[in-house]
Design a protein around this motif. Sequence first.
Motif, PDB file in Angstrom:
ATOM      1  N   ASN A  39       0.873  -1.177   0.000  1.00  0.00           N
ATOM      2  CA  ASN A  39       0.000   0.000   0.000  1.00  0.00           C
ATOM      3  C   ASN A  39       0.911   1.228   0.000  1.00  0.00           C
ATOM      4  O   ASN A  39       1.529   1.545   1.013  1.00  0.00           O
ATOM      5  CB  ASN A  39      -0.893  -0.017   1.246  1.00  0.00           C
ATOM      6  CG  ASN A  39      -1.804   1.187   1.318  1.00  0.00           C
ATOM      7  OD1 ASN A  39      -1.602   2.186   0.631  1.00  0.00           O
ATOM      8  ND2 ASN A  39      -2.805   1.113   2.168  1.00  0.00           N
ATOM      9  N   ARG A  42       0.421   3.746   2.808  1.00  0.00           N
ATOM     10  CA  ARG A  42       0.878   3.248   4.102  1.00  0.00           C
ATOM     11  C   ARG A  42       2.397   3.296   4.187  1.00  0.00           C
ATOM     12  O   ARG A  42       2.960   3.675   5.208  1.00  0.00           O
ATOM     13  CB  ARG A  42       0.398   1.821   4.340  1.00  0.00           C
ATOM     14  CG  ARG A  42       0.815   1.307   5.705  1.00  0.00           C
ATOM     15  CD  ARG A  42       0.224  -0.055   6.019  1.00  0.00           C
ATOM     16  NE  ARG A  42       0.444  -0.350   7.412  1.00  0.00           N
ATOM     17  CZ  ARG A  42       1.581  -0.864   7.886  1.00  0.00           C
ATOM     18  NH1 ARG A  42       2.591  -1.121   7.073  1.00  0.00           N
ATOM     19  NH2 ARG A  42       1.725  -1.102   9.177  1.00  0.00           N
ATOM     20  N   LEU A 129      -1.719   4.045  10.995  1.00  0.00           N
ATOM     21  CA  LEU A 129      -0.937   3.026  10.292  1.00  0.00           C
ATOM     22  C   LEU A 129      -1.154   1.606  10.807  1.00  0.00           C
ATOM     23  O   LEU A 129      -0.952   0.651  10.055  1.00  0.00           O
ATOM     24  CB  LEU A 129       0.557   3.372  10.399  1.00  0.00           C
ATOM     25  CG  LEU A 129       0.964   4.715   9.777  1.00  0.00           C
ATOM     26  CD1 LEU A 129       2.383   5.086  10.182  1.00  0.00           C
ATOM     27  CD2 LEU A 129       0.833   4.670   8.264  1.00  0.00           C
ATOM     28  N   TRP A 130      -1.544   1.452  12.072  1.00  0.00           N
ATOM     29  CA  TRP A 130      -1.704   0.116  12.650  1.00  0.00           C
ATOM     30  C   TRP A 130      -3.077  -0.018  13.309  1.00  0.00           C
ATOM     31  O   TRP A 130      -3.443   0.777  14.186  1.00  0.00           O
ATOM     32  CB  TRP A 130      -0.601  -0.154  13.672  1.00  0.00           C
ATOM     33  CG  TRP A 130       0.730  -0.369  13.024  1.00  0.00           C
ATOM     34  CD1 TRP A 130       1.201  -1.526  12.467  1.00  0.00           C
ATOM     35  CD2 TRP A 130       1.767   0.610  12.838  1.00  0.00           C
ATOM     36  NE1 TRP A 130       2.457  -1.324  11.955  1.00  0.00           N
ATOM     37  CE2 TRP A 130       2.840  -0.037  12.160  1.00  0.00           C
ATOM     38  CE3 TRP A 130       1.896   1.952  13.170  1.00  0.00           C
ATOM     39  CZ2 TRP A 130       4.005   0.627  11.819  1.00  0.00           C
ATOM     40  CZ3 TRP A 130       3.061   2.626  12.829  1.00  0.00           C
ATOM     41  CH2 TRP A 130       4.100   1.961  12.170  1.00  0.00           C
ATOM     42  N   ARG A 131      -3.825  -1.040  12.915  1.00  0.00           N
ATOM     43  CA  ARG A 131      -5.188  -1.245  13.420  1.00  0.00           C
ATOM     44  C   ARG A 131      -5.239  -1.380  14.942  1.00  0.00           C
ATOM     45  O   ARG A 131      -6.138  -0.848  15.589  1.00  0.00           O
ATOM     46  CB  ARG A 131      -5.796  -2.502  12.791  1.00  0.00           C
ATOM     47  CG  ARG A 131      -6.051  -2.381  11.316  1.00  0.00           C
ATOM     48  CD  ARG A 131      -6.685  -3.650  10.756  1.00  0.00           C
ATOM     49  NE  ARG A 131      -6.440  -3.755   9.330  1.00  0.00           N
ATOM     50  CZ  ARG A 131      -7.105  -3.079   8.401  1.00  0.00           C
ATOM     51  NH1 ARG A 131      -8.061  -2.258   8.766  1.00  0.00           N
ATOM     52  NH2 ARG A 131      -6.817  -3.226   7.128  1.00  0.00           N
ATOM     53  N   LYS A 132      -4.290  -2.113  15.519  1.00  0.00           N
ATOM     54  CA  LYS A 132      -4.305  -2.342  16.959  1.00  0.00           C
ATOM     55  C   LYS A 132      -4.213  -1.023  17.732  1.00  0.00           C
ATOM     56  O   LYS A 132      -4.762  -0.889  18.824  1.00  0.00           O
ATOM     57  CB  LYS A 132      -3.146  -3.260  17.344  1.00  0.00           C
ATOM     58  CG  LYS A 132      -3.178  -3.709  18.792  1.00  0.00           C
ATOM     59  CD  LYS A 132      -2.044  -4.659  19.120  1.00  0.00           C
ATOM     60  CE  LYS A 132      -2.417  -6.069  18.753  1.00  0.00           C
ATOM     61  NZ  LYS A 132      -1.454  -7.063  19.284  1.00  0.00           N
ATOM     62  N   GLU A 134      -5.647   1.631  17.166  1.00  0.00           N
ATOM     63  CA  GLU A 134      -6.911   2.369  17.192  1.00  0.00           C
ATOM     64  C   GLU A 134      -7.616   2.218  18.538  1.00  0.00           C
ATOM     65  O   GLU A 134      -8.596   2.896  18.801  1.00  0.00           O
ATOM     66  CB  GLU A 134      -7.829   1.898  16.066  1.00  0.00           C
ATOM     67  CG  GLU A 134      -7.341   2.322  14.689  1.00  0.00           C
ATOM     68  CD  GLU A 134      -8.272   1.881  13.586  1.00  0.00           C
ATOM     69  OE1 GLU A 134      -9.205   1.092  13.857  1.00  0.00           O
ATOM     70  OE2 GLU A 134      -8.071   2.316  12.453  1.00  0.00           O
ATOM     71  N   LYS A 191      -9.745   6.065   6.943  1.00  0.00           N
ATOM     72  CA  LYS A 191      -9.377   5.064   7.948  1.00  0.00           C
ATOM     73  C   LYS A 191      -8.652   3.873   7.345  1.00  0.00           C
ATOM     74  O   LYS A 191      -7.712   3.344   7.932  1.00  0.00           O
ATOM     75  CB  LYS A 191     -10.636   4.600   8.691  1.00  0.00           C
ATOM     76  CG  LYS A 191     -10.339   3.752   9.893  1.00  0.00           C
ATOM     77  CD  LYS A 191     -11.589   3.532  10.719  1.00  0.00           C
ATOM     78  CE  LYS A 191     -11.275   2.744  11.959  1.00  0.00           C
ATOM     79  NZ  LYS A 191     -12.423   2.578  12.837  1.00  0.00           N
ATOM     80  N   GLU A 192      -9.078   3.427   6.185  1.00  0.00           N
ATOM     81  CA  GLU A 192      -8.479   2.242   5.565  1.00  0.00           C
ATOM     82  C   GLU A 192      -7.393   2.566   4.548  1.00  0.00           C
ATOM     83  O   GLU A 192      -6.673   1.680   4.116  1.00  0.00           O
ATOM     84  CB  GLU A 192      -9.566   1.383   4.904  1.00  0.00           C
ATOM     85  CG  GLU A 192     -10.588   0.823   5.877  1.00  0.00           C
ATOM     86  CD  GLU A 192      -9.935  -0.025   6.977  1.00  0.00           C
ATOM     87  OE1 GLU A 192      -9.034  -0.826   6.661  1.00  0.00           O
ATOM     88  OE2 GLU A 192     -10.320   0.132   8.140  1.00  0.00           O
ATOM     89  N   LYS A 195      -3.894   1.658   5.943  1.00  0.00           N
ATOM     90  CA  LYS A 195      -3.729   0.379   6.631  1.00  0.00           C
ATOM     91  C   LYS A 195      -3.101  -0.659   5.705  1.00  0.00           C
ATOM     92  O   LYS A 195      -3.121  -0.542   4.484  1.00  0.00           O
ATOM     93  CB  LYS A 195      -5.085  -0.129   7.132  1.00  0.00           C
ATOM     94  CG  LYS A 195      -5.759   0.749   8.168  1.00  0.00           C
ATOM     95  CD  LYS A 195      -5.002   0.796   9.472  1.00  0.00           C
ATOM     96  CE  LYS A 195      -5.803   1.422  10.592  1.00  0.00           C
ATOM     97  NZ  LYS A 195      -6.137   2.823  10.448  1.00  0.00           N
ATOM     98  N   ARG A 196      -2.588  -1.712   6.320  1.00  0.00           N
ATOM     99  CA  ARG A 196      -2.007  -2.828   5.566  1.00  0.00           C
ATOM    100  C   ARG A 196      -3.094  -3.485   4.716  1.00  0.00           C
ATOM    101  O   ARG A 196      -4.217  -3.669   5.174  1.00  0.00           O
ATOM    102  CB  ARG A 196      -1.426  -3.837   6.547  1.00  0.00           C
ATOM    103  CG  ARG A 196      -0.494  -4.855   5.925  1.00  0.00           C
ATOM    104  CD  ARG A 196      -0.132  -5.917   6.961  1.00  0.00           C
ATOM    105  NE  ARG A 196       0.496  -5.352   8.132  1.00  0.00           N
ATOM    106  CZ  ARG A 196       1.794  -5.153   8.249  1.00  0.00           C
ATOM    107  NH1 ARG A 196       2.610  -5.489   7.251  1.00  0.00           N
ATOM    108  NH2 ARG A 196       2.308  -4.642   9.353  1.00  0.00           N
ATOM    109  N   ARG A 197      -2.747  -3.874   3.506  1.00  0.00           N
ATOM    110  CA  ARG A 197      -3.762  -4.451   2.602  1.00  0.00           C
ATOM    111  C   ARG A 197      -4.105  -5.887   2.959  1.00  0.00           C
ATOM    112  O   ARG A 197      -5.167  -6.374   2.625  1.00  0.00           O
ATOM    113  CB  ARG A 197      -3.254  -4.373   1.156  1.00  0.00           C
ATOM    114  CG  ARG A 197      -3.425  -2.979   0.569  1.00  0.00           C
ATOM    115  CD  ARG A 197      -3.174  -2.938  -0.894  1.00  0.00           C
ATOM    116  NE  ARG A 197      -3.448  -1.593  -1.397  1.00  0.00           N
ATOM    117  CZ  ARG A 197      -3.004  -1.134  -2.548  1.00  0.00           C
ATOM    118  NH1 ARG A 197      -2.255  -1.883  -3.331  1.00  0.00           N
ATOM    119  NH2 ARG A 197      -3.306   0.085  -2.938  1.00  0.00           N
TER     120      ARG A 197
END
Length: 198
Positions: A39, A42, A129-132, A134, A191-192, A195-197
């Motif tokens: 991405n 990202r 950059l990282w979902r966790k 959030e 938001k997306e 983020k990592r694909r």
Amino acid sequence: MSYILQYTLDMLIVMMIAVPFVIFIRLRMKRKQKASQRNPLREAGVIIFGIYLVGLFYETIIPKNGVSFSYAEKRITDTDSLGINLHLFRVFTDVYNAIHYLGLWQPFFINFLGNIAIFMPIGFLLPMLWRKMEKFFYLLIVGFCLSLFIETMQLPQYRSTDVDDLWLNTLGALLGFLVYHQLVKRMPWLKEKFKRRV
């Protein structure tokens, strides 16, 4: 105010010097990943975050003067005279006294606002950059631990180590987190994007 400008300029110069090195390290880390999994937004965000960390660590950890072991040993036993503040919320008294009695606003801009502002990118970029990241609790822990790491690394140096920096830095990370959430509330598609694909 000239001190703040010099501080910012020093940090920006170091960050510009770090650009090719951070890009090189990131490319080495990602060379085995398939092109379809990458991405670009990202990757740009991760590089910007890496460059910011270099600038942050340079300004807060790298010694600005010569440091001796005898000085480090002395700091452990004589905290007040050597710039170690273990009194929680003393920053309020120091800033008030500087403004009210000396007419100095520098402590307010550097010690108070500066410690908050310099950590806001942590709270903004991590969840971007990282979902966790959030999750509020994770960001709170990372912000606090990063500040604790910096303050610990300052102990053997000719620099101030301050318990108030811990909560001010953490507050800065949380404010950056709030800015991120307000931004994605208004632009949910954002938001997306970073983020990592996979």
